[in-house]
Structure formats: structure tokens, C-alpha cells
Design an enzyme around this catalytic site. Structure first.
Site, short mmCIF file in Angstrom:
data_model
loop_
_atom_site.label_atom_id
_atom_site.label_comp_id
_atom_site.label_asym_id
_atom_site.label_seq_id
_atom_site.Cartn_x
_atom_site.Cartn_y
_atom_site.Cartn_z
N SER A 40 0.61 -1.48 -0.01
CA SER A 40 0.55 -0.15 0.00
C SER A 40 0.34 0.92 -0.15
CB SER A 40 -1.20 -0.17 1.07
OG SER A 40 -1.97 0.77 1.30
N ASP A 59 -6.58 1.62 -3.20
CA ASP A 59 -7.64 1.53 -2.24
C ASP A 59 -8.11 2.46 -1.74
OD1 ASP A 59 -6.30 1.33 -0.59
OD2 ASP A 59 -7.01 -0.26 0.34
#
Length: 468
Positions: free
Chosen positions: A104, A249
Site C-alpha cells: 500500500s 484502494d
């Protein structure tokens, strides 16, 4: 790689996912073992594997896939993608699970994995991740099958893009000019495919996926990382700016003035627009900042429900309540029709549709909410003992008899302001959020007041302020 303690554990296994330094904490050998353990634990027959742009991701994903096929399961390899593409492929193709290789927004040198079971249900510490960790430690795998599984490449994104576009009425969309900053992350591989069907004029920034992160690791929650997007919005006189983190995301929005929009206010806005399509539905929100969300949801005829912070908790609560949407101020937005998973693409599409339908600029949609419920944004501190600090702050305000809530950390609610103070689930940090009823100065005053208590609790220790 191993941590000392009562039980042997692996440093890279966290509360929600697998994440660690490469190769000290996470490497190809461990990835292979995770693949073996995943199939063994879930009795999986087919697993989706995807990867982000980090330089180590292809090798880690390849080793992971080898562990899966050696255990007799097939792999659907979707290649370079965002985390939500693994979610989508897992539920859309009705396979037994999915694994996204990603760290991430962590710094360079880190990598990790996000795991889901059938239906894209999250696998976290209390829903199978510890069992997978135990299998890796004990080498408790099913025997390697003589008929090993096979890897099928599935790089076509058209089904995923088609699903995303189903959330909006394409005939309503106006020809906005939009700045899109992929941050050299995974978003660059898909945004151009999405906008092919849309009437927007797009200005692309850092759209080439590049695991060296020449412009820094994409994490728009860090204030200094927002300048490029903000400047481009103003220079191009755009209607909207969008920036994504590395595995997209999460998306972050900028209004037509290049002003960054706090994720808190988007929760209420997205809830409101979804409730116009599906009145009376339930909306899940986190406890850090709540007043604006509750008011917007109730005015739109929805039912606000509070949940503990964190994707596993939000998704679980959404399923239990059959909620249409869940939102966190950290820019995670969850949708029932996306298997209750979070998406960094659906939110901006819905906002563009809302701007088109209402003929309002993003600032018009947000500014009134900011004035009604100004907030501090999340402020992070490194402290010696988070629970001790939380206890001290709660004791200080107890004589004022606030409404106290322990959903996550402690929330104290007064007539005209409220606060939430909680320890991070993933980092050694104390997180503070404060909001008021229309009084920005009161927010600033209370932030200083709480900070004094935090400093006092540290005594001679130095207090560290940490970027989000």
C-alpha cells in the site's frame, strides 16, 4: 523474521494483513510458504493473485503462485492491479480466495499481502490470518500434489471497468476537466481504460506505474504529497482533482480551487448520494468523527450505525446490518454491491455524477458541511504508553460529564464539541480527532488543551508529532 515471546510469531503478520521489510521480514521463500498455507487452511481450489508496482512484487507474487499450485490449486494471475481488482476478481469469478501482493502506502523497501476468502471476505487476525501464520511457522501444509495446479493469466480489465461504470448514469455526466494523479502507482494501469467511456477531459499526472517511486511513495494523506495535484488543478482550471495511494484502494479529492477535501466529509456526501438511489438503507461509519455523517445520513432518510475503525470491522458490520455503504474518514469507502469491499474508483465516479446531477461544484457540496462541523483532521503522536495517555485525558474531562463511548479508544461528547482518542491498530501511535458544532476556533482550542494533557502524561519524555 521471528519475534520472541510466549509463542513464536512472524514479524510480517500484522492485525489485518502481511507486511514487512524485504527481504528481512518478507521474501520469496516466505511467500511460497504463505501460498502453501493459504490453500491448506482454506482447502482452496482456485485463487486470484495480483500485484502492485513495487520492484519486489513480481518475484513475491511468482513465489506465492508457485506455493499455491504446488498445493494443487489453480491460480488466476491478474498481474499488475489495484487491491480492489483482486476483490472484484475473487467475488465475480466465484473463486475460493484472493491475495494481493502490496505494501500500500508503506515506504520503499516494504512489501506485503492482503488476503481474502471466497466472496472477498477479509482474512485478518481474528478470521484466519493467525491460522495461516501458524501453518507457516509449523510447516503444516498439505502434501505437494502430483497433479499440481496451473496458472492462468487474466489481464483483461474490461469486466472490472464495466462493473465500475454501472454505479453511475453515464448519460448524466457532464464534460468535466479532471486532474488524475496516479502517483506512479497501480492506478495508472486502469484509469485510462475507465475514462475511455466517460465525457471527461483528463489531465494525467504520474500515470506511468514505476516501482522506484520517482516522485515519492504515493500517500496523499501526507500533506506535503498533495501539492502536485493541488497545483495542477489550479493551473489547468480543472473542476476536480483526484489522487490515489499505491494500490488505489483509497482516492483523495481536491475541489476546483485545489483544496484538499478531508475524507470525513466525503463519507456523508457519498452516503447522501447513495441514499437518493436507495432510500432508508443503513450506513456504517467509524467513531473518529461522526456528527456530520450522522446528520447527513438522517436528513437523507438513512440509518447511521457506528462501527469500530478498520476494514475487517467495517465489512463485518456491513454484512451483519445489510448496509448499503460504509465509510471511514481515512478515505476507505465500502460498497454492498462491491462485495462490501473498499474501492478507490467508485467514490470519485459517484461524486462526478453528483456534481453533474446537482450542477454544483465540489466546493459547493462540501463547504457548508465543513462550516457546520469543522474538524481537526487526524493528529498523530508517538507516546510511551497510549492506554495511559487515554486514561489521563478521560480522567481530566470526567468532571464535565461527557457522553462516553468505547467503540474504539475513547470518544467524549460534549454539547458543542466531541473528540476521539485511540491507539492505532497497525502502528505505535496515538490518534486524535476533534470536531465542533460550527466553531473552528473551539476545535483549535481543544486540540491545544488535549495536547497539553498528552505532553504532561509523557513527563520528561519527548513527544513526537507524526504525519498521517
Amino acid at each position: 523474521m521471528f519475534m520472541e515471546g510466549r509463542e513464536k510469531t512472524l514479524q510480517c503478520f500484522k492485525a489485518y494483513d502481511i507486511r514487512g521489510k524485504v527481504p528481512e521480514e518478507l521474501n520469496e521463500n516466505l511467500a511460497y510458504q504463505v501460498g502453501r498455507a493459504f490453500v491448506s487452511e482454506l482447502s482452496a481450489k482456485k485463487v486470484v493473485v495480483g500485484q502492485d508496482v513495487r520492484l519486489e512484487s513480481p518475484e513475491i507474487a511468482s513465489s506465492l503462485a508457485r506455493g499455491i499450485v504446488d498445493s494443487g490449486a489453480d491460480v488466476l494471475d491478474i498481474g499488475l492491479c489495484g487491491t480492489e481488482e483482486v476483490y472484484f476478481s475473487t467475488f465475480h469469478h466465484e473463486v475460493d480466495g484472493g491475495i494481493m501482493v502490496t505494501a500500500s502506502h508503506n515506504p520503499k523497501g516494504y512489501n506485503g499481502m492482503k488476503l481474502v476468502a471466497a466472496g472477498a471476505r477479509p482474512i485478518s487476525g481474528d478470521s484466519g490470518l493467525k491460522d495461516i501464520e501458524r501453518r507457516v511457522i509449523e510447516k503444516d501444509f498439505k502434501k505437494i500434489k502430483p497433479e499440481i495446479g496451473r496458472v492462468t493469466k487474466m489481464l483483461d480489465k474490461s469486466l472490472y471497468v464495466q462493473h465500475l461504470l454501472s454505479y453511475v448514469d453515464l448519460s448524466l455526466l457532464k464534460p468535466f476537466k479532471i486532474v488524475m494523479d496516479a502517483g506512479n502507482g497501480s492506478a495508472g494501469a486502469v484509469i485510462k481504460e475507465i475514462v475511455e467511456s466517460l465525457p471527461f477531459e483528463c489531465v494525467f499526472l504520474n500515470e506511468v506505474p514505476d516501482g522506484t517511486f520517482p516522485n515519492g511513495v504515493p500517500n496523499p494523506l501526507i500533506p506535503e504529497n498533495r501539492a502536485v495535484t493541488s497545483r495542477a488543478v489550479k493551473e489547468h482550471q480543472a473542476d476536480l482533482g483526484i489522487a490515489w495511494d499505491g494500490d488505489f484502494d483509497r482516492c483523495f479529492l481536491f475541489d476546483e480551487y485545489g483544496e484538499f477535501i478531508e475524507g470525513y466529509y466525503l463519507v456523508g456526501l457519498l452516503a447522501e448520494t447513495l441514499l437518493t438511489k436507495s432510500p432508508g438503507e443503513k450506513i456504517i461509519h467509524d467513531p473518529r468523527l461522526t456528527w456530520n455523517t450522522i446528520e447527513q445520513v438522517q436528513k437523507a432518510g438513512g440509518i447511521p450505525i457506528q462501527s469500530k475503525t478498520g476494514h475487517a470491522f467495517i465489512k463485518e458490520r456491513m454484512r451483519r446490518e445489510d448496509a448499503i455503504y460504509g465509510g471511514e474518514m481515512s478515505a476507505h469507502h465500502y460498497f454492498k454491491s462491491f462485495a462490501y469491499c473498499d474501492s478507490g474508483m467508485i467514490p470519485w465516479l459517484l461524486i462526478a455524477e453528483l456534481m453533474s446531477k446537482t450542477d454544483k461544484k465540489l466546493s459547493d457540496l462540501v463547504d457548508a458541511r465543513v462550516r457546520a462541523f469543522p474538524c481537526s483532521g487526524e493528529i498523530n503522536y508517538t507516546v510511551d504508553d497510549a492506554s495511559k495517555v487515554i486514561e489521563k485525558v478521560e480522567d481530566y474531562y470526567s468532571s464535565q460529564k461527557p457522553i462516553v463511548d468505547y467503540t474504539d479508544g475513547v470518544s467524549l461528547e460534549f454539547d458543542n464539541w466531541r473528540m476521539n482518542l485511540r491507539a492505532s491498530n497497525t502502528e505505535p501511535l496515538l490518534r486524535l480527532n476533534i470536531e465542533s458544532r460550527g466553531d473552528k476556533n473551539l476545535v483549535l482550542e481543544k486540540v491545544k488543551e488535549v495536547e497539553r494533557l498528552v505532553v504532561d502524561s509523557q513527563k520528561e519524555h519527548h513527544l513526537q508529532y507524526v504525519s498521517p
